[in-house]
Design a protein around this motif. Structure first.
Motif, PDB file in Angstrom:
ATOM      1  N   THR A  22     -36.901  37.813  39.461  1.00 34.72           N
ATOM      2  CA  THR A  22     -35.725  38.209  40.221  1.00 34.72           C
ATOM      3  C   THR A  22     -35.198  39.529  39.665  1.00 34.72           C
ATOM      4  OG1 THR A  22     -34.270  36.900  38.769  1.00 34.72           O
ATOM      5  CG2 THR A  22     -35.070  35.817  40.770  1.00 34.72           C
ATOM      6  N   GLU A  23     -34.681  40.354  40.578  1.00 27.57           N
ATOM      7  CA  GLU A  23     -34.087  41.614  40.148  1.00 27.57           C
ATOM      8  C   GLU A  23     -32.682  41.391  39.592  1.00 27.57           C
ATOM      9  OE1 GLU A  23     -34.282  44.640  43.143  1.00 27.57           O
ATOM     10  OE2 GLU A  23     -36.419  44.325  43.447  1.00 27.57           O
ATOM     11  N   PHE A  24     -31.960  40.430  40.177  1.00 25.76           N
ATOM     12  CA  PHE A  24     -30.633  40.084  39.674  1.00 25.76           C
ATOM     13  C   PHE A  24     -30.488  38.584  39.685  1.00 25.76           C
ATOM     14  CE2 PHE A  24     -26.212  38.945  40.036  1.00 25.76           C
ATOM     15  CZ  PHE A  24     -25.690  39.633  38.973  1.00 25.76           C
ATOM     16  N   HIS A  26     -32.124  39.858  36.105  1.00 27.39           N
ATOM     17  CA  HIS A  26     -33.480  40.345  35.847  1.00 27.39           C
ATOM     18  C   HIS A  26     -34.185  39.341  34.946  1.00 27.39           C
ATOM     19  CE1 HIS A  26     -36.579  43.188  36.251  1.00 27.39           C
ATOM     20  NE2 HIS A  26     -36.513  43.704  35.054  1.00 27.39           N
ATOM     21  N   GLU A  52     -31.784  31.069  45.144  1.00 26.31           N
ATOM     22  CA  GLU A  52     -30.920  31.742  46.123  1.00 26.31           C
ATOM     23  C   GLU A  52     -29.518  31.156  46.105  1.00 26.31           C
ATOM     24  OE1 GLU A  52     -34.150  33.219  49.475  1.00 26.31           O
ATOM     25  OE2 GLU A  52     -33.261  31.223  49.683  1.00 26.31           O
ATOM     26  N   GLY A  55     -27.447  32.556  43.524  1.00 23.82           N
ATOM     27  CA  GLY A  55     -27.105  33.963  43.694  1.00 23.82           C
ATOM     28  C   GLY A  55     -28.189  34.941  43.283  1.00 23.82           C
ATOM     29  N   ALA A  56     -29.387  34.465  42.997  1.00 29.07           N
ATOM     30  CA  ALA A  56     -30.469  35.375  42.605  1.00 29.07           C
ATOM     31  C   ALA A  56     -30.831  36.286  43.773  1.00 29.07           C
ATOM     32  CB  ALA A  56     -31.685  34.574  42.157  1.00 29.07           C
ATOM     33  N   GLN A  57     -31.193  37.525  43.439  1.00 22.33           N
ATOM     34  CA  GLN A  57     -31.568  38.511  44.458  1.00 22.33           C
ATOM     35  C   GLN A  57     -32.862  39.195  44.050  1.00 22.33           C
ATOM     36  OE1 GLN A  57     -28.236  41.141  44.654  1.00 22.33           O
ATOM     37  NE2 GLN A  57     -26.851  39.577  45.398  1.00 22.33           N
ATOM     38  N   GLY A  58     -33.570  39.732  45.043  1.00 21.74           N
ATOM     39  CA  GLY A  58     -34.822  40.437  44.775  1.00 21.74           C
ATOM     40  C   GLY A  58     -35.896  39.506  44.253  1.00 21.74           C
ATOM     41  N   ILE A  59     -36.128  38.417  44.963  1.00 19.09           N
ATOM     42  CA  ILE A  59     -37.041  37.365  44.507  1.00 19.09           C
ATOM     43  C   ILE A  59     -38.479  37.708  44.885  1.00 19.09           C
ATOM     44  CG2 ILE A  59     -37.678  34.948  44.834  1.00 19.09           C
ATOM     45  CD1 ILE A  59     -34.668  34.389  45.234  1.00 19.09           C
TER      46      ILE A  59
END
Length: 91
Positions: A22-24, A26, A52, A55-59
């Motif tokens: 994940t990007e955020f 990281h 998700e 709140g994880a982003q950029g998976i």
């Protein structure tokens, strides 16, 4: 029997794992072990949904054979390890 088989595969480094980066935040997460690539693919959606919801982003998802040392790797840990390694090499 199934758990014994998965454990055997894991010892040999032949078990399948879901690697999610994940990007955020990281991070890199490992979910498994699984006896087959198909089994891991069937389970991946649930892990993605959990991340998700947190709140994880950029998976990014990869299914591969491996033997992870840690199930969750934070980027900050990687940065500290790289700095420590570079200090040892330059000494």
């Amino acid at each position: 029997m199934s758990n014994l088989w998965v454990n055997f595969l894991q010892v040999l480094g032949l078990a399948w794992w879901i690697e999610i980066t994940t990007e955020f935040p990281h991070c890199t997460y490992y979910f498994g072990p699984f006896a087959s690539e198909q089994e891991a693919r069937a389970e991946k959606r649930g892990y993605i949904e959990d991340l998700e919801q947190e709140g994880a982003q950029g998976i990014i998802v990869t299914i591969k054979r491996c033997k992870p040392d840690n199930l969750t790797v934070y980027e900050e840990e990687n940065e500290v390890n790289r700095r420590d390694s570079s200090r040892l090499l330059s000494a």
